[in-house]
Motif scaffolding. Structure first.
Motif, mmCIF file in Angstrom:
data_model
loop_
_atom_site.group_PDB
_atom_site.id
_atom_site.type_symbol
_atom_site.label_atom_id
_atom_site.label_comp_id
_atom_site.label_asym_id
_atom_site.label_seq_id
_atom_site.Cartn_x
_atom_site.Cartn_y
_atom_site.Cartn_z
ATOM 1 N N GLU A 170 0.755 -1.160 -0.021
ATOM 2 C CA GLU A 170 -0.015 0.035 0.005
ATOM 3 C C GLU A 170 0.929 1.220 -0.073
ATOM 4 O O GLU A 170 0.545 2.322 -0.324
ATOM 5 N N ASN A 171 2.144 0.991 0.376
ATOM 6 C CA ASN A 171 2.974 2.266 0.460
ATOM 7 C C ASN A 171 4.306 1.912 -0.130
ATOM 8 O O ASN A 171 5.430 1.521 0.568
ATOM 9 N N PRO A 172 4.370 1.818 -1.304
ATOM 10 C CA PRO A 172 5.627 1.000 -2.254
ATOM 11 C C PRO A 172 6.612 2.057 -2.206
ATOM 12 O O PRO A 172 7.898 1.550 -2.571
ATOM 13 N N SER A 185 14.649 -0.138 -5.426
ATOM 14 C CA SER A 185 13.709 -1.146 -5.154
ATOM 15 C C SER A 185 12.346 -0.283 -5.255
ATOM 16 O O SER A 185 11.418 -0.946 -5.695
ATOM 17 N N VAL A 186 12.576 0.916 -4.825
ATOM 18 C CA VAL A 186 11.272 1.696 -4.600
ATOM 19 C C VAL A 186 10.885 1.896 -6.090
ATOM 20 O O VAL A 186 9.547 1.949 -6.540
ATOM 21 N N GLN A 187 11.851 2.132 -7.029
ATOM 22 C CA GLN A 187 11.638 2.609 -8.425
ATOM 23 C C GLN A 187 10.642 1.276 -8.979
ATOM 24 O O GLN A 187 9.902 1.437 -9.682
ATOM 25 N N SER A 188 11.390 0.089 -9.033
ATOM 26 C CA SER A 188 10.979 -1.095 -9.499
ATOM 27 C C SER A 188 9.774 -1.394 -8.906
ATOM 28 O O SER A 188 8.630 -1.777 -9.579
ATOM 29 N N ARG A 189 9.386 -1.155 -7.498
ATOM 30 C CA ARG A 189 8.281 -1.511 -6.867
ATOM 31 C C ARG A 189 7.026 -0.633 -7.442
ATOM 32 O O ARG A 189 6.098 -1.015 -7.895
ATOM 33 N N VAL A 190 7.337 0.633 -7.535
ATOM 34 C CA VAL A 190 6.029 1.533 -7.879
ATOM 35 C C VAL A 190 5.677 1.377 -9.461
ATOM 36 O O VAL A 190 4.655 1.475 -10.148
ATOM 37 N N LYS A 191 6.803 1.213 -10.113
ATOM 38 C CA LYS A 191 6.824 0.917 -11.580
ATOM 39 C C LYS A 191 5.894 -0.440 -11.999
ATOM 40 O O LYS A 191 5.048 -0.425 -12.713
ATOM 41 N N LEU A 192 6.369 -1.484 -11.194
ATOM 42 C CA LEU A 192 5.621 -2.826 -11.458
ATOM 43 C C LEU A 192 4.323 -2.728 -11.075
ATOM 44 O O LEU A 192 3.547 -3.337 -11.639
ATOM 45 N N THR A 215 -5.162 -9.269 -6.311
ATOM 46 C CA THR A 215 -5.052 -8.352 -7.434
ATOM 47 C C THR A 215 -4.752 -6.857 -6.973
ATOM 48 O O THR A 215 -5.203 -6.400 -6.104
ATOM 49 N N HIS A 216 -3.614 -6.265 -7.446
ATOM 50 C CA HIS A 216 -3.536 -4.688 -6.975
ATOM 51 C C HIS A 216 -4.425 -3.987 -7.552
ATOM 52 O O HIS A 216 -4.815 -3.910 -8.730
ATOM 53 N N ARG A 217 -4.657 -2.666 -6.750
ATOM 54 C CA ARG A 217 -5.377 -1.607 -7.254
ATOM 55 C C ARG A 217 -4.524 -0.453 -7.251
ATOM 56 O O ARG A 217 -3.505 -0.504 -6.266
ATOM 57 N N ASN A 218 -4.838 0.617 -7.923
ATOM 58 C CA ASN A 218 -4.021 1.767 -8.236
ATOM 59 C C ASN A 218 -4.140 2.687 -6.961
ATOM 60 O O ASN A 218 -3.307 3.839 -7.068
ATOM 61 N N SER A 219 -5.099 2.541 -6.178
ATOM 62 C CA SER A 219 -5.526 3.722 -5.406
ATOM 63 C C SER A 219 -4.429 4.586 -4.583
ATOM 64 O O SER A 219 -4.326 5.455 -4.286
ATOM 65 N N LYS A 220 -3.457 3.506 -4.121
ATOM 66 C CA LYS A 220 -2.282 4.138 -3.270
ATOM 67 C C LYS A 220 -1.228 3.575 -3.837
ATOM 68 O O LYS A 220 -0.185 4.036 -3.141
ATOM 69 N N VAL A 221 -0.963 3.288 -5.120
ATOM 70 C CA VAL A 221 0.340 3.133 -5.766
ATOM 71 C C VAL A 221 0.753 4.414 -6.501
ATOM 72 O O VAL A 221 -0.012 5.201 -6.926
#
Ligand SMILES: [Zn+2]
Length: 222
Positions: A170-172, A185-192, A215-221
């Motif tokens: 929820e807080n990538p 790692s943060v860059q990879s996590r947010v992007k993917l 399944t992920h949702r984008n609300s917090k990404v």
């Protein structure tokens, strides 16, 4: 698949049997871990029937069950699939005498005895039928996640892209102390995670508690 740190995912794919992340055989991650061979025996699965072991990176809880303490391969007929960047980094003598020594020692103990059975994949390559590598560096230099497809369905195996369903999913953008390069790692996590949320691709995460999928949702990404 099992919770508590050393999860296991065993999938019958189209032409072969593969273990994605065979996990640690040690009790280093708690008393409920290190049961892979016993669990396979109880399920009637012969380790000699395993054709492929697919590793997201070379940390002990992802490669730690490839060989016994004596250096004997637990899966005598399996090819080992891993990124060359990760393999070379953790087996490099430069890791000796550093805070990363233990990671290097475990990688050597499990990967050196099977060196002639290791196959390196590249980013974007479908290196086994239905399994495609997606580079996700940061947690380790060559950390890779995998899209797995069969019979018209697919999911993405996240490896250690995220270790916790709240803190890092929820807080990538939170930086994780056990990442080799937390900012990368943060860059990879947010992007993917953003990409997977947009595609609505189901995911499975190695370190989440049972069942470790969703399944992920984008609300917090982002
Ligand atoms: Zn790791």
């Amino acid at each position: 698949m099992k919770g508590n740190g050393t999860t296991m995912d065993l999938r019958q794919l189209r032409y072969f049997t593969a273990i994605v992340e065979q996990g640690s055989f040690s009790k280093a991650f708690g008393p409920t871990t290190g049961r892979l061979l016993k669990s396979m025996q109880e399920a009637g699965i012969d380790p000699a029937s395993i054709d492929a072991i697919v590793c997201s990176h070379a940390h002990i809880d992802h490669t730690g069950g490839i060989c016994s303490a004596e250096g004997k391969p637990h899966f005598p007929n399996a090819q080992i699939y891993i990124s060359q960047v990760d393999h070379d980094y953790w087996l490099d003598d430069a890791r000796l005498g550093t805070p990363f020594k233990a990671f290097g020692d475990h990688a050597r103990a499990n990967l050196r005895p099977v060196r002639d059975r290791i196959v390196f994949f590249t980013d974007g390559q479908e290196f086994l039928p239905g399994i495609t590598a997606i580079s996700a560096p940061g947690h380790s230099p060559g950390h890779t996640i995998f899209n797995v497809s069969s019979g018209g369905k697919s999911f993405t195996f996240l490896g250690d892209l995220t270790h916790h369903p709240v803190l890092l999913t929820e807080n990538p953008r939170v930086e994780f102390a056990y990442d080799w390069d937390p900012k990368m790692s943060v860059q990879s996590r947010v992007k993917l995670l953003t990409m997977l949320a947009e595609q609505k691709t189901p995911v499975m995460s190695y370190h989440f508690a049972w069942p470790g999928s969703g399944t992920h949702r984008n609300s917090k990404v982002g």
